[in-house]
Design a protein around this motif. Sequence first.
Motif, PDB file in Angstrom:
ATOM      1  N   TYR A  76      41.067  -0.129  61.656  1.00  0.00           N
ATOM      2  CA  TYR A  76      42.412   0.374  62.122  1.00  0.00           C
ATOM      3  C   TYR A  76      42.698   1.559  60.903  1.00  0.00           C
ATOM      4  O   TYR A  76      43.152   0.724  59.890  1.00  0.00           O
ATOM      5  N   VAL A  77      42.493   2.409  61.027  1.00  0.00           N
ATOM      6  CA  VAL A  77      42.914   3.618  59.916  1.00  0.00           C
ATOM      7  C   VAL A  77      43.923   4.427  59.859  1.00  0.00           C
ATOM      8  O   VAL A  77      44.768   4.486  61.150  1.00  0.00           O
ATOM      9  N   GLN A  78      44.665   4.470  58.724  1.00  0.00           N
ATOM     10  CA  GLN A  78      46.096   5.127  58.560  1.00  0.00           C
ATOM     11  C   GLN A  78      45.847   6.432  59.190  1.00  0.00           C
ATOM     12  O   GLN A  78      45.061   7.084  59.003  1.00  0.00           O
ATOM     13  N   TYR A  79      46.942   6.766  59.866  1.00  0.00           N
ATOM     14  CA  TYR A  79      47.285   7.984  60.739  1.00  0.00           C
ATOM     15  C   TYR A  79      48.357   8.714  60.184  1.00  0.00           C
ATOM     16  O   TYR A  79      49.442   8.804  60.320  1.00  0.00           O
ATOM     17  N   PRO A  80      47.993   9.846  59.291  1.00  0.00           N
ATOM     18  CA  PRO A  80      49.032  10.745  58.476  1.00  0.00           C
ATOM     19  C   PRO A  80      49.698  11.925  59.334  1.00  0.00           C
ATOM     20  O   PRO A  80      50.484  12.540  58.677  1.00  0.00           O
ATOM     21  N   ASN A  81      49.261  11.976  60.749  1.00  0.00           N
ATOM     22  CA  ASN A  81      49.936  13.076  61.427  1.00  0.00           C
ATOM     23  C   ASN A  81      51.330  13.120  61.909  1.00  0.00           C
ATOM     24  O   ASN A  81      51.886  13.862  62.484  1.00  0.00           O
ATOM     25  N   PHE A  82      51.974  11.587  61.764  1.00  0.00           N
ATOM     26  CA  PHE A  82      53.320  11.645  61.963  1.00  0.00           C
ATOM     27  C   PHE A  82      54.043  11.138  60.777  1.00  0.00           C
ATOM     28  O   PHE A  82      53.849  10.012  60.256  1.00  0.00           O
ATOM     29  N   ALA A  83      54.880  12.245  60.111  1.00  0.00           N
ATOM     30  CA  ALA A  83      55.744  11.519  59.028  1.00  0.00           C
ATOM     31  C   ALA A  83      54.990  10.676  58.195  1.00  0.00           C
ATOM     32  O   ALA A  83      55.552   9.546  58.396  1.00  0.00           O
ATOM     33  N   ASP A  84      54.209  10.978  57.212  1.00  0.00           N
ATOM     34  CA  ASP A  84      53.484  10.029  56.447  1.00  0.00           C
ATOM     35  C   ASP A  84      54.283   9.224  55.554  1.00  0.00           C
ATOM     36  O   ASP A  84      53.727   8.208  55.054  1.00  0.00           O
ATOM     37  N   GLU A  85      55.588   9.382  55.337  1.00  0.00           N
ATOM     38  CA  GLU A  85      56.373   8.658  54.558  1.00  0.00           C
ATOM     39  C   GLU A  85      57.247   7.562  55.281  1.00  0.00           C
ATOM     40  O   GLU A  85      58.262   6.854  54.755  1.00  0.00           O
ATOM     41  N   HIS A  86      56.956   7.569  56.744  1.00  0.00           N
ATOM     42  CA  HIS A  86      57.846   6.654  57.571  1.00  0.00           C
ATOM     43  C   HIS A  86      57.732   5.238  57.139  1.00  0.00           C
ATOM     44  O   HIS A  86      58.694   4.500  56.922  1.00  0.00           O
TER      45      HIS A  86
END
Length: 615
Positions: A183-193
Motif C-alpha cells: 500500500y504505497v504512499q500517494y502524494p497527490n493530495f496535500a503531501d504534508e497532511h
Amino acid sequence: MSVRNLVVATLLLLALLPASAHAVELEVKLAPATSKSAVRAAVGGGALTPLVTGVDFEALEAKARRRTGRPLPDMAAWHRLTLPPGADADAAIRALLTSGRATEAAVAPEPAPPPQVPATDDFTSLQGYLRPAPAGIDSAFAQRDPRTRGKGVRIVDLEYYWTAEHEDLQLDPIATDLGKTTYVQYPNFADEHGTAVFGELVAKDNGFGVTGGVPDATMHGISPVNAAGSYVPAAALTYAGQFLSPGDVVLIEQQTPGPAGGTKYVPLEWNQASFDAIKALSALGIVVMETGGNGGEDLDSAPMLGRFDRSVRDSGAIIGGAGNSTSRAALSFSSHGTRVDLQGWGDSVTTTGSTGNLFGPSLTRRYTNAFNGTSSAGPIVVNAIVAVQSYLKATGQAPYTSAQLRELLRRTGTPQAGTRRIGPLPNVAAALKAIEVDAPTVTLTIADQTVSVAAEDGWGTAVRSLEYRVGEGAWTPYTSPVAVPQGGAVQARATDANGNVGAASLTVPGPPPPPRAEPPALTLVLGPTASFGTFTPGVDRVYTATTSLAATPGAQLTVSGPGFLAGEAGRLARPVQVAVGDAAVTFTQAIGAREVLRTGTYSATATFSLSTAAP
C-alpha cells in the motif's frame, strides 16, 4: 496558485472526464460458495480480483474468536470487479444482487481529499488544544507522567502521505510505513497532511517546534492506495490489523462522498467494505477513531439509510467531529449527528507540516498554526484515547474497548455548545482521574510522643478519608495529632475517591533502659624484657630471669606461653617455667650437663591477660 496547487487541480480535472474513458470499478461481496466465473457471467464479463491481499484470514479469524467468541466480517469475500469503459455500473449492481451472486455491490470509492478545509485567519494560541479544559483536552496533564504519554500503544494513521523524517518527528521512514510496497504512499493530495496529523500525536518533546499529545506512543502510517494505484481503504485497514494488538489505535484520516455525492463527505464506513474492515478491527480489540468528514452532513437524516444508527449497524468505531476552538460548537463543514461521539478542534491547530504558514523553509522543517477540519480534530481525540490506554497498560490493567473509551471520554469531557451534535471535547485529566488506581501516600511523624498523620494523592482524585488507630483499637477519623504511649504502635490509612487505599505505621519508642554500670578500668604493666644471661655448657643448672609486674588489685591474671626458648641454633630441650607474684614475674630455665648448647641467641614470648568478673 502555487505549483503544488496546479498539480492538484490538474488531477481533479482528470477525475471529471467522461466515464467512457475509464474502466468501471465495483466493490463486490460474493455470496457464499459463489465462483468467480458465476459473478462474471452475471454481468457479462469483467476482471474479478480479491480486494484484500497479503492477509492470513484464518489467523485473524482465530485471534478474534479467542477474544470474543464471534466470527469476523468475511473480508475474504470482498472483490474488486473491473468492467470495460462505458459499462452501466447500476445495471451491473442490480444484476449481481438479483442473481444472488453477491450480497453487497457498489461503485468502488475513489480517492477523496483528506478531511481538511481551507485555512482561515481565526488563529488561537499555539497548541491551545493541549491546554487544560475547557479550552483544550489537557494533554499537558498527561505529559507529566511517563505512564500516560503513550508508551506501549501503537497508532496507525490511514493516511495518503507523510514526511517521517521531519525534524520534530524523527521517525524511521521504513519502520513507520506499514504498507511499504503493498500500500504505497500517494502524494497527490496535500503531501504534508499526514505530517500534520503525526505532529499532533507524537511530535518530540525536545524543546523546539511542537510537542505531541502522546509523544511516547509508537507511530505508523498506511496508505489506502495499493501498488496498482487503486484506492482500497478497506484492504489497507484489514492489512494493518495483522500488526496490531488489543488496545492499539487506528486513526482513519479519510472521508467518502455520502448519498448526496460530490463533496458531501461522510465517514468512510458509509462504504460497506470499509465498514466491514472497521468492524473486524474492533472485534480484534483495536480501537478505531474515524474522522466524521467535512461534508456538513446530518448523519441522522433519512438519506443516510440508518447506516450511522448503532441500532441498525455498528462498526465499533469512535467517530469524531470538528468543533470550534473557542466555543466547542460544531463547525459548519463537520458531519454531525447522534453517531458522532467526540469532538476535537477543527480550526487553528498548531502542528508540524501542512501549509508551513508558521515556519517552512523545507518539508522537514515545516510548521503550521492553521491545520483544520475533521482532520485536525481526529488526532486530538486520539491523544485522549492513547493517554488512557497507556495508563491502563502501565498499571497492569486490560486496555479499554472502544465502547468503554467512548463512555469514559463522553462522561468526563467538556460539553459541546450548539445544537449540531458532535459530542464533548475530551478532558484527559478528568478521564485519567476517573480510572486512577494509585494509592495515596501516607506519612507519619512523631514529636514528644505525639504522632501527626498526613496523606496526598498525587494527580489522583484526592484523599477522601484519613483514619488512624492505636494498637488494635478502632479506626478513627484523623483530625489532629494523636498522643501515643511509649512503645505504642500507630497505623494510618488514606482512601481516595476511587477507593484506592494507602497505609503506613509507626511504633513510638519505649522508655530508655537503665544506665549500665561501667566495668572498672583494668591496668597491667610489665617491666623490661627478662634475660637469663649467658648459659654455661656441661653444667647442671637452673637459670632465672625476673621482671616487674603491676596489675589492678583483685583482677585475675592468666599467662600463656612462653614454651621453649628457641633461636637460629635450635631449641632448648626443656620449657621455660613461669611464676607470678604480686609485683614480679620470675622465669626459670633448667639446663642439664649433657644438653647440647649451640652458640646463638634464644628467645620466647609469654602473654599475660587481665580480667575481672565485676559488671
